[in-house]
Scaffold this motif. Structure first.
Motif, PDB file in Angstrom:
ATOM      1  N   HIS A   1       0.845  -1.182   0.000  1.00 20.66           N
ATOM      2  CA  HIS A   1       0.000   0.000   0.000  1.00 20.66           C
ATOM      3  C   HIS A   1       0.883   1.235   0.000  1.00 20.66           C
ATOM      4  CE1 HIS A   1      -3.000   2.963   1.476  1.00 20.66           C
ATOM      5  NE2 HIS A   1      -3.815   2.203   0.773  1.00 20.66           N
ATOM      6  N   ALA A   2       0.358   2.325  -0.509  1.00 22.22           N
ATOM      7  CA  ALA A   2       1.145   3.561  -0.607  1.00 22.22           C
ATOM      8  C   ALA A   2       1.636   4.034   0.753  1.00 22.22           C
ATOM      9  CB  ALA A   2       0.314   4.651  -1.276  1.00 22.22           C
ATOM     10  N   THR A   3       0.913   3.685   1.827  1.00 19.50           N
ATOM     11  CA  THR A   3       1.323   4.111   3.167  1.00 19.50           C
ATOM     12  C   THR A   3       2.200   3.068   3.860  1.00 19.50           C
ATOM     13  OG1 THR A   3      -0.703   3.164   4.102  1.00 19.50           O
ATOM     14  CG2 THR A   3      -0.759   5.486   3.480  1.00 19.50           C
ATOM     15  N   SER A   4       2.572   2.023   3.168  1.00 24.13           N
ATOM     16  CA  SER A   4       3.368   0.966   3.773  1.00 24.13           C
ATOM     17  C   SER A   4       4.713   1.505   4.268  1.00 24.13           C
ATOM     18  CB  SER A   4       3.621  -0.147   2.757  1.00 24.13           C
ATOM     19  OG  SER A   4       4.597  -1.048   3.247  1.00 24.13           O
ATOM     20  N   PRO A   5       5.127   1.105   5.463  1.00 29.06           N
ATOM     21  CA  PRO A   5       6.449   1.515   5.963  1.00 29.06           C
ATOM     22  C   PRO A   5       7.579   0.697   5.360  1.00 29.06           C
ATOM     23  CG  PRO A   5       5.331   0.171   7.587  1.00 29.06           C
ATOM     24  CD  PRO A   5       4.353   0.354   6.470  1.00 29.06           C
ATOM     25  N   SER A   6       7.272  -0.156   4.380  1.00 25.35           N
ATOM     26  CA  SER A   6       8.295  -0.980   3.744  1.00 25.35           C
ATOM     27  C   SER A   6       8.767  -0.417   2.406  1.00 25.35           C
ATOM     28  CB  SER A   6       7.757  -2.407   3.535  1.00 25.35           C
ATOM     29  OG  SER A   6       7.452  -3.006   4.768  1.00 25.35           O
ATOM     30  N   ILE A   7       8.248   0.721   2.008  1.00 24.69           N
ATOM     31  CA  ILE A   7       8.726   1.407   0.803  1.00 24.69           C
ATOM     32  C   ILE A   7       9.229   2.789   1.199  1.00 24.69           C
ATOM     33  CG2 ILE A   7       7.227   0.130  -0.752  1.00 24.69           C
ATOM     34  CD1 ILE A   7       5.358   2.559  -0.825  1.00 24.69           C
ATOM     35  N   PHE A   8      10.265   3.257   0.475  1.00 26.37           N
ATOM     36  CA  PHE A   8      10.943   4.496   0.854  1.00 26.37           C
ATOM     37  C   PHE A   8      11.269   5.323  -0.383  1.00 26.37           C
ATOM     38  CE2 PHE A   8      12.323   0.712   3.139  1.00 26.37           C
ATOM     39  CZ  PHE A   8      11.832   0.962   4.409  1.00 26.37           C
TER      40      PHE A   8
ATOM     41  N   PRO B   1       7.783  11.162  -5.858  1.00 25.69           N
ATOM     42  CA  PRO B   1       7.886  12.329  -4.976  1.00 25.69           C
ATOM     43  C   PRO B   1       7.943  11.943  -3.499  1.00 25.69           C
ATOM     44  CG  PRO B   1       6.236  12.692  -6.671  1.00 25.69           C
ATOM     45  CD  PRO B   1       6.632  11.264  -6.766  1.00 25.69           C
ATOM     46  N   VAL B   2       8.820  12.562  -2.763  1.00 27.08           N
ATOM     47  CA  VAL B   2       8.995  12.253  -1.344  1.00 27.08           C
ATOM     48  C   VAL B   2       7.719  12.465  -0.544  1.00 27.08           C
ATOM     49  CG1 VAL B   2      10.257  12.922   0.732  1.00 27.08           C
ATOM     50  CG2 VAL B   2      11.445  12.822  -1.455  1.00 27.08           C
ATOM     51  N   LYS B   3       6.940  13.476  -0.912  1.00 25.68           N
ATOM     52  CA  LYS B   3       5.743  13.815  -0.123  1.00 25.68           C
ATOM     53  C   LYS B   3       4.659  12.749  -0.201  1.00 25.68           C
ATOM     54  CE  LYS B   3       4.273  16.750  -3.972  1.00 25.68           C
ATOM     55  NZ  LYS B   3       3.997  18.155  -4.358  1.00 25.68           N
ATOM     56  N   LEU B   4       4.800  11.791  -1.119  1.00 25.82           N
ATOM     57  CA  LEU B   4       3.788  10.741  -1.226  1.00 25.82           C
ATOM     58  C   LEU B   4       4.014   9.595  -0.242  1.00 25.82           C
ATOM     59  CD1 LEU B   4       3.400  10.432  -5.107  1.00 25.82           C
ATOM     60  CD2 LEU B   4       2.116  11.868  -3.518  1.00 25.82           C
ATOM     61  N   PHE B   5       5.176   9.565   0.411  1.00 25.74           N
ATOM     62  CA  PHE B   5       5.501   8.459   1.299  1.00 25.74           C
ATOM     63  C   PHE B   5       5.046   8.739   2.730  1.00 25.74           C
ATOM     64  CE2 PHE B   5       8.287   7.976  -2.282  1.00 25.74           C
ATOM     65  CZ  PHE B   5       8.405   6.604  -2.460  1.00 25.74           C
ATOM     66  N   ASN B   6       4.834   7.665   3.446  1.00 23.15           N
ATOM     67  CA  ASN B   6       4.428   7.759   4.844  1.00 23.15           C
ATOM     68  C   ASN B   6       5.647   8.042   5.708  1.00 23.15           C
ATOM     69  OD1 ASN B   6       3.334   7.503   7.391  1.00 23.15           O
ATOM     70  ND2 ASN B   6       3.000   5.296   7.258  1.00 23.15           N
TER      71      ASN B   6
END
Length: 633
Positions: free
Chosen positions: A439-446, A484-489
């Motif tokens: 998911h876009a809010t996953s803490p496993s993507i950076f 874009p950085v702002k899209l990450f959780n």
């Protein structure tokens, strides 16, 4: 509060007439434990109610031979005496092992039969207990000894919101007083004494009996959520005796005054603590529920599976087409890898249709509300900025086929509701079968640059020659852009983890195993989990709020088998074997796996199926740091 202590501590004795000519029945051996059941009737450990104990004189006999409908007394005289003021004297006599009075002569009807039956029941119980203990071997591992001998610190229960009592642990800490069984006692019945918590390690507490001061000779570890730990005052309300340990009985003449002094102002467990423990261990998922879960042989799709068992919130899922029920998958009920039936179709995710045209009558779809809801953060970001992830954008992601690595990755497909299909650059299968869904809010993507800024080794695409890897050059060479950085959780909760803390963690490469583990690194909310006794190459990056992390003592509490640290000999074998193995994503993943404690003497076997990280890991972090890529000219 101290009524339980009064009942067995006053210097009184029962009035027995030894000069009477009536023959008295000898008491049963003190080795036979007696338990109070239904408030009044005493029975042996097999739970049968064929035996009873007189509440007045303490004589044990056949229940049917007892007086009155309630079978509380062995004779009319005991019943009347109980109503008078001799209760305390009789109980004291029983606890001290004194013979019963003549009032028990009614039990002469079947004295030998009663003894033989009770003894047979007791022996049968011991055999059953031995079988039960042997069913789940832990190879002698003890968390208490492991922590004491190495001065380790365990992560507190409050770090694990998904675990039992994780959200209602309260202020249980060192110094809290509890009532526990007194094992330093020669009395035939189960008695209790007050102990204080000396050290906490997850659910486990190192306890010391009151009165021992700085003497640690009888300290013992116990699970705070176990059935034998009670708040101070429980014995008084339950009619259980408080008896000081035999080792220190001589220290004080007035134990009641001692307890009053020591317990005034002291903390204890909440009165409803055991009820809260029980409620926190009720799980909404039931056997025979149908769910959609990731296909472990093709990460890019889901399949229907049926809940086969639930242990501590962990689900053993059997794929619906598995006739012998051996094709299974383990995960927590809050895992991002499981969904309600129909989820794949609703977001456009690939789904393997079952050959079974009609579900079995006993199976039913799990309600949608049981599954974890994804964060609304992604929708908020999109509504504020109008920007969103697009196919081809580059990012960094934890590789689900090698959880110790964070790799260069690409968004391959944008699904509905904020879900993304992601592939690892340089090692993707031609048919996309190893794409995985985050998911876009996953803490496993950076965002691009995360590893460089946080001094984490980034795994470049396989075969990429220009090393050291630089994002600026790679983006230009591949004619691609960074997400874009702002899209990450970037939310970092106050998780409470610290480097060096011990815990129990799922080996996500072999998700049926829960192992002894240590937190070795913390990057914001990202934890580096090391499995004790194994090489660093088996480490895994996990989110601090992952449902695959548990407090010390979780396995004991839930009945799940804990995998102890690997011995040195097995570790050496694993190291030499794993160095010869390389990951090849063109076929099924054959990366190294840790073996369970029952397999340590076997050779390292190639994995026969995909294993992977739980999508939206978990929580942790201390302070925030920049996620932005370093700009180069």
């Amino acid at each position: 509060m101290f009524d339980g202590y009064d009942s067995c501590s006053e210097d009184t004795s029962s009035s027995s007439s030894s000069d009477e000519s009536e023959e008295e029945v000898a008491p049963l051996p003190s080795s036979l434990p007696i338990i109070k059941n239904n408030g009044q009737v005493y029975t042996y450990p097999d739970g049968k109610s064929g035996m009873a104990t007189c509440e007045m004189c303490g004589m044990v006999g056949v229940r049917d031979a007892f007086y009155s409908k309630t079978k509380r007394f062995c004779s009319v005289s005991c019943s009347r005496s109980y109503s008078s003021n001799s209760k305390k004297a009789s109980i004291l006599a029983r606890l001290q092992g004194k013979p019963p009075t003549k009032k028990a002569k009614v039990l002469q009807k079947q004295p030998l039969v009663a003894k033989l039956a009770a003894y047979a029941q007791y022996q049968a119980t011991l055999q059953n207990q031995a079988k039960t203990k042997a069913a789940v071997p832990v190879e002698g591992f003890s968390w208490g000894n492991y922590i004491n001998s190495n001065s380790f610190t365990a992560a507190p229960v409050t770090c694990f919101k998904h675990a039992p009592m994780g959200t209602c642990w309260g202020d249980i800490s060192e110094g809290v007083r509890v009532e526990v069984p007194n094992t330093d006692c020669s009395l035939p019945t189960k008695v209790f004494w007050i102990a204080g918590i000396v050290k906490l390690a997850g659910y486990n507490a190192l306890l010391r009996y009151e009165g021992f001061e700085n003497d640690s000779s009888l300290d013992f570890w116990c699970n705070v959520c176990g059935s034998d730990i009670h708040p101070v005052g429980w014995c008084a309300t339950s009619g259980k005796p408080l008896v000081p340990p035999r080792t220190i009985q001589h220290k004080y003449t007035n134990w009641k005054a001692f307890l009053v002094k020591r317990l005034t102002g002291a903390k204890t467990l909440p009165p409803d603590f055991s009820q809260k423990v029980s409620e926190s261990m009720q799980y909404p998922f039931k056997t025979s529920m149908r769910v959609e879960v990731v296909d472990k042989t093709h990460l890019c799709r889901t399949r229907v599976a049926v809940v086969e068992s639930v242990i501590g919130g962990r689900l053993r899922l059997v794929y619906e087409e598995s006739e012998d029920k051996t094709d299974d998958f383990w995960c927590h009920m809050y895992s991002p890898l499981i969904h309600h039936i129909g989820w794949s179709r609703s977001i456009g995710h690939r789904f393997k249709r079952s050959d079974i045209t009609k579900k079995q009558d006993a199976h039913f779809d799990a309600p949608a509300h049981l599954f974890m809801k994804v964060s609304l953060l992604a929708r908020a970001v999109f509504s504020l900025t109008g920007e969103w992830f697009k196919e081809g954008m580059k990012l960094e992601a934890i590789d689900p086929l090698n959880l110790s690595a964070i790799c260069v990755a690409t968004i391959r497909k944008v699904l509905a509701d904020g879900y993304l299909m992601i592939g690892i650059d340089g090692s993707e299968a031609a048919d996309g079968s190893d794409w995985f869904c985050y998911h876009a809010t996953s803490p496993s993507i950076f965002p691009v640059g995360f590893c460089e800024i946080n001094m984490i080794e980034l795994t470049p695409p396989r075969g990429y020659a220009k090393l050291p890897f630089k994002w600026f050059d790679y983006l230009r060479e591949t004619d691609s852009i960074a997400a874009p950085v702002k899209l990450f959780n970037k939310e970092v909760p106050n998780h409470g983890f610290h480097v060096g803390m011990k815990l129990e963690a799922v080996d996500l490469m072999e998700p049926r195993l829960v192992c002894v583990a240590t937190v070795t690194r913390i990057i914001h909310r990202l934890l580096r989990i090391h499995f004790d006794g194994w090489e660093d190459e088996y480490d895994q990056w996990v989110d601090c709020e992952s449902p695959d992390l548990y407090p010390v003592g979780w396995c004991q509490l839930t009945g799940y088998q804990l995998q102890p640290p690997a011995p040195q000999s097995s570790r050496d074998n694993q190291s030499s074997s794993s160095k010869q193995k390389k990951k090849s994503k063109s076929q099924q993943y054959k990366g190294h796996k840790k073996m369970s404690s029952l397999q340590l003497k076997e050779e390292l076997l190639d994995g026969e199926e995909y294993s992977f990280l739980q999508g939206a890991s978990d929580q942790e972090s201390n302070g925030s740091a920049s996620y932005y890529i370093k700009q180069e000219p």
